[in-house]
Design a protein around this motif. Structure first.
Motif, PDB file in Angstrom:
ATOM      1  N   UNK A   1       0.905  -1.127   0.042  1.00 52.58           N
ATOM      2  CA  UNK A   1       0.065  -0.096  -0.107  1.00 52.58           C
ATOM      3  C   UNK A   1       0.856   1.469   0.125  1.00 52.58           C
ATOM      4  N   UNK A   2       2.180   1.100   0.335  1.00 51.29           N
ATOM      5  CA  UNK A   2       3.062   2.335   0.161  1.00 51.29           C
ATOM      6  C   UNK A   2       3.173   2.958  -1.294  1.00 51.29           C
ATOM      7  N   UNK A   3       2.863   1.949  -2.234  1.00 51.92           N
ATOM      8  CA  UNK A   3       2.748   2.327  -3.668  1.00 51.92           C
ATOM      9  C   UNK A   3       1.631   3.239  -3.871  1.00 51.92           C
ATOM     10  N   UNK A   4       0.837   3.319  -3.105  1.00 46.83           N
ATOM     11  CA  UNK A   4      -0.535   4.512  -3.355  1.00 46.83           C
ATOM     12  C   UNK A   4       0.070   5.713  -3.722  1.00 46.83           C
ATOM     13  N   UNK A   5      -0.634   6.595  -4.655  1.00 44.03           N
ATOM     14  CA  UNK A   5       0.206   7.824  -4.856  1.00 44.03           C
ATOM     15  C   UNK A   5      -0.214   8.925  -3.391  1.00 44.03           C
ATOM     16  N   UNK A   6       0.838   9.015  -2.945  1.00 44.75           N
ATOM     17  CA  UNK A   6       0.860   9.831  -1.636  1.00 44.75           C
ATOM     18  C   UNK A   6       2.062  10.683  -1.380  1.00 44.75           C
ATOM     19  N   UNK A   7       2.082  11.731  -0.761  1.00 45.54           N
ATOM     20  CA  UNK A   7       3.353  12.285  -0.229  1.00 45.54           C
ATOM     21  C   UNK A   7       4.139  11.368   0.554  1.00 45.54           C
ATOM     22  N   UNK A   8       5.422  11.910   0.739  1.00 36.91           N
ATOM     23  CA  UNK A   8       6.333  10.763   1.447  1.00 36.91           C
ATOM     24  C   UNK A   8       5.812  10.379   2.814  1.00 36.91           C
ATOM     25  N   UNK A   9       5.285  11.501   3.183  1.00 37.08           N
ATOM     26  CA  UNK A   9       4.945  10.953   4.871  1.00 37.08           C
ATOM     27  C   UNK A   9       3.701   9.944   4.722  1.00 37.08           C
ATOM     28  N   UNK A  10       3.103  10.139   3.899  1.00 37.81           N
ATOM     29  CA  UNK A  10       1.911   8.819   3.559  1.00 37.81           C
ATOM     30  C   UNK A  10       2.462   7.619   3.339  1.00 37.81           C
ATOM     31  N   UNK A  11       3.432   7.524   2.606  1.00 37.18           N
ATOM     32  CA  UNK A  11       4.029   6.363   2.087  1.00 37.18           C
ATOM     33  C   UNK A  11       4.783   5.777   3.217  1.00 37.18           C
ATOM     34  N   UNK A  12       5.409   6.596   4.173  1.00 39.50           N
ATOM     35  CA  UNK A  12       6.164   6.219   5.193  1.00 39.50           C
ATOM     36  C   UNK A  12       5.356   5.630   6.482  1.00 39.50           C
ATOM     37  N   UNK A  13       4.129   6.122   6.258  1.00 37.61           N
ATOM     38  CA  UNK A  13       3.026   5.691   7.399  1.00 37.61           C
ATOM     39  C   UNK A  13       2.561   4.173   6.902  1.00 37.61           C
ATOM     40  N   UNK A  14       2.530   3.664   5.974  1.00 35.18           N
ATOM     41  CA  UNK A  14       2.129   2.516   5.331  1.00 35.18           C
ATOM     42  C   UNK A  14       3.436   1.565   5.666  1.00 35.18           C
ATOM     43  N   UNK A  15       4.559   2.199   5.277  1.00 32.64           N
ATOM     44  CA  UNK A  15       5.775   1.299   5.632  1.00 32.64           C
ATOM     45  C   UNK A  15       5.944   1.092   7.069  1.00 32.64           C
ATOM     46  N   UNK A  16       5.561   1.974   8.008  1.00 38.02           N
ATOM     47  CA  UNK A  16       5.811   1.704   9.366  1.00 38.02           C
ATOM     48  C   UNK A  16       4.749   0.818   9.798  1.00 38.02           C
ATOM     49  N   UNK A  17       3.480   0.855   9.327  1.00 36.81           N
ATOM     50  CA  UNK A  17       2.386   0.062   9.740  1.00 36.81           C
ATOM     51  C   UNK A  17       2.760  -1.607   9.333  1.00 36.81           C
TER      52      UNK A  17
END
Length: 602
Positions: free
Chosen positions: A547-563
């Motif tokens: 889900x980190x591949x979803x078009x999001x700002x960096x912080x959004x991608x990092x949120x999925x990577x964290x989870x």
């Protein structure tokens, strides 16, 4: 503000339901008898039993009714959840060990050992309807909430969620319920951490939070009749400690592998209840500053404050993360429902069908009865939820607290005294329940606004009225229930010899730790449960990473990577633990063989 689910959110939510159903299917192989089906064979490790104990203590109401309380009155809501922490601390220090050592499959079987067969049926036929109504309220509130905020069809939401809970419980019994609770608690904590961090980021950091957010809420709740507020906090603490430390809720620990694992499970729930609320209520408390008029954002809602948590998340969370938040809210409700469903099915089968109707039934018949009961109760919960749509015009916070105070508390007071008072007649329990229910009816009928206003001296707000009803209900039920129980004990000069012998045997068990090798200790290979859960956690963690591949700002991608990364780390730690269990069993096996050969030679 994005007020609807994106396609990505729907995919995330759909994947969550798929993984929950997968858990039920995977754990079906772990069930071979009613002990497995209703308490996991008493073989669960502390982190599994503890996460289940934690998750069963709250529902999506935390993010709706309780969030509204945080929005309106600020940090006072923490009193309710810290009171749960105190209750579980009592479990850790004293009662979790006693509950596990009752050596039964269902909590009502422990009631029968302590209070006899009459009370077994009294508690059976009070607990099952209460548990079913509770589940119906939770499911209905969840459906109404998602219908109002995200445009989901309320009936479809209720049917799909109720069906998912039913299938998980039906396939895997207590094993699947507890396994799903573990995954759910991890997902819930991860997403609420993300929501809290993004909220603080929006405000400008922790210092900015304390500078701009009123800790007394939008209504300055701690400053309005502070004497009522502080007594309410004490009443809540008493209510929750009693609620968590009664024999009827011993089912939380009957699944634990032994006494040591039961106490560690209680400690885990204690820690989570002291840490979790601090994270959960940052967003709704911040909403008092960021969105002071919730009705302007959700003009069609009758109780707009109840969406304070989601309103903030719609502002701050990246695309796709709302699907995870919805998963967390579904998880909070599903965990309470599936545990209650499995528990109530166990009570019906073990304490009525087997005890009264078919004492000659074998395990195969009881397992079939358990599954049929699960289907029946699950369907009934869905029907109740579909018929409770009038709840949309009532406060979820007040409904849950008053229901727990006036209806459930009379039932749990004698169940709390059960493991502490060793000599009392059986009739003390059912008569204390009867007097408690009469007292609750009197409180609800006689404690009118006019009477309470005259006593307090001045007009009361609806919030103050609700608080006073809870205060009076808690303390009057405690006085009536405990007082009558001891009066009945004093009045009883003679207890039948058979019952006296049975009660002595019960307390002999309650005082004796369950240890590895005991007849009632868990016998299953713990590596199986660790392996199965780790595989599901690894798969779901991998999905969240994608889900980190979803078009999001960096912080959004990092949120999925964290989870996703956190869940994968937990899965790998579990796999490592499974290997350790396997090695231990291989080491023990030769020793046991050698000892047998030595005895044979001798």
């Amino acid at each position: 503000m994005n007020s609807t689910f994106s396609t990505y959110d729907l995919v995330v939510l759909g994947a969550y339901f798929a993984f929950m159903l997968l858990i039920g299917w995977v754990f079906r192989r772990a069930v071979s008898n009613t002990s497995d089906y209703f308490r996991g064979g008493g073989s669960m490790l502390w982190w599994m039993a503890g996460s289940s104990a934690f998750m069963t203590q709250f529902s999506a109401w935390t993010f709706t009714g309780a969030a509204a309380k945080a929005y309106e009155d600020g940090a006072i809501i923490l009193a309710l959840y810290f009171a749960n922490g105190l209750g579980f601390l009592g479990n850790y220090l004293l009662t979790a060990a006693k509950f596990r050592q009752a050596r039964v499959i269902t909590a009502v079987e422990a009631i029968r050992r302590r209070f006899g067969k009459v009370n077994e049926q009294v508690f059976t036929w009070l607990q099952i309807p209460l548990g079913t109504i509770y589940a119906g309220i939770w499911l209905n509130a969840l459906g109404l909430f998602f219908a109002a905020v995200f445009g989901f069809d309320v009936n479809t939401t209720i049917i799909l969620t109720g069906s998912a809970v039913l299938l998980v419980s039906l396939f895997g019994g207590a094993w699947a319920v507890s396994a799903s609770d573990f995954i759910q608690v991890v997902v819930l904590m991860l997403i609420t951490i993300v929501a809290a961090v993004f909220t603080l980021g929006k405000l400008g950091g922790i210092d900015a939070f304390f500078e701009t957010v009123p800790l007394t809420g939008k209504s300055n709740g701690l400053e309005i009749r502070s004497s009522i507020v502080y007594v309410w906090i004490i009443a809540i603490a008493v209510k929750q400690v009693v609620n968590v430390n009664n024999l009827l809720d011993s089912s939380r620990y009957l699944s634990a592998r032994n006494t040591k694992e039961a106490r560690k499970a209680a400690l885990l729930a204690t820690v989570l209840f002291f840490i979790g609320p601090v994270i959960w209520f940052i967003p709704p408390m911040a909403a008092a500053t960021m969105i002071p008029d919730m009705s302007a954002v959700f003009p069609n809602l009758s109780k707009p404050d109840e969406v304070a948590y989601v309103a903030i998340c719609l502002e701050i969370l990246p695309v796709g993360m709302m699907g995870m938040l919805a998963s967390g809210m579904f998880a909070a409700t599903m965990s309470s429902m599936d545990s209650g469903l499995n528990r109530n099915a166990g009570i019906f089968v073990r304490n009525f069908y087997f005890s009264v109707c078919r004492p000659q039934a074998d395990e195969k018949e009881l397992m079939l009865a358990g599954k049929l009961t699960t289907i029946t109760l699950g369907a009934l919960i869905i029907v109740i939820a579909l018929g409770l749509n009038q709840l949309k015009d009532m406060s979820l916070f007040d409904i849950m607290l008053q229901f727990g105070t006036l209806v459930a508390m009379p039932l749990i007071i004698p169940a709390m005294l059960a493991v502490f008072v060793k000599r009392s007649p059986d009739w003390a329990a059912w008569s204390a329940i009867l007097l408690g229910l009469i007292n609750s009816f009197a409180v609800k009928t006689l404690a009118t606004e006019a009477r309470l206003s005259a006593i307090i001296g001045g007009d009361l707000t609806s919030r103050e009225m609700s608080d006073l009803i809870l205060i009076i209900g808690v303390f009057s039920n405690l006085i009536v229930g405990v007082g009558w129980f001891f009066i009945a004990t004093a009045l009883s000069k003679h207890i039948p010899a058979k019952r006296e012998s049975e009660v002595k045997a019960f307390f002999a068990d309650v005082e004796q730790p369950v240890e590895e090798g005991d007849r009632d200790a868990g016998q299953d290979d713990p590596s199986l449960q660790v392996t199965l859960i780790s595989r599901v956690a690894l798969a779901y963690g991998g999905f969240m990473l994608i889900m980190a591949l979803i078009p999001n700002p960096l912080t959004g991608r990092l949120a999925f990577i964290f989870c996703g990364g956190s869940l994968i780390v937990i899965a790998l730690l579990l796999k490592r633990g499974a290997r350790a269990f396997t090695l231990q069993s291989k080491v023990k096996a030769p020793t046991a063989t050698s000892a047998t050969q030595d005895q044979t030679s001798a």
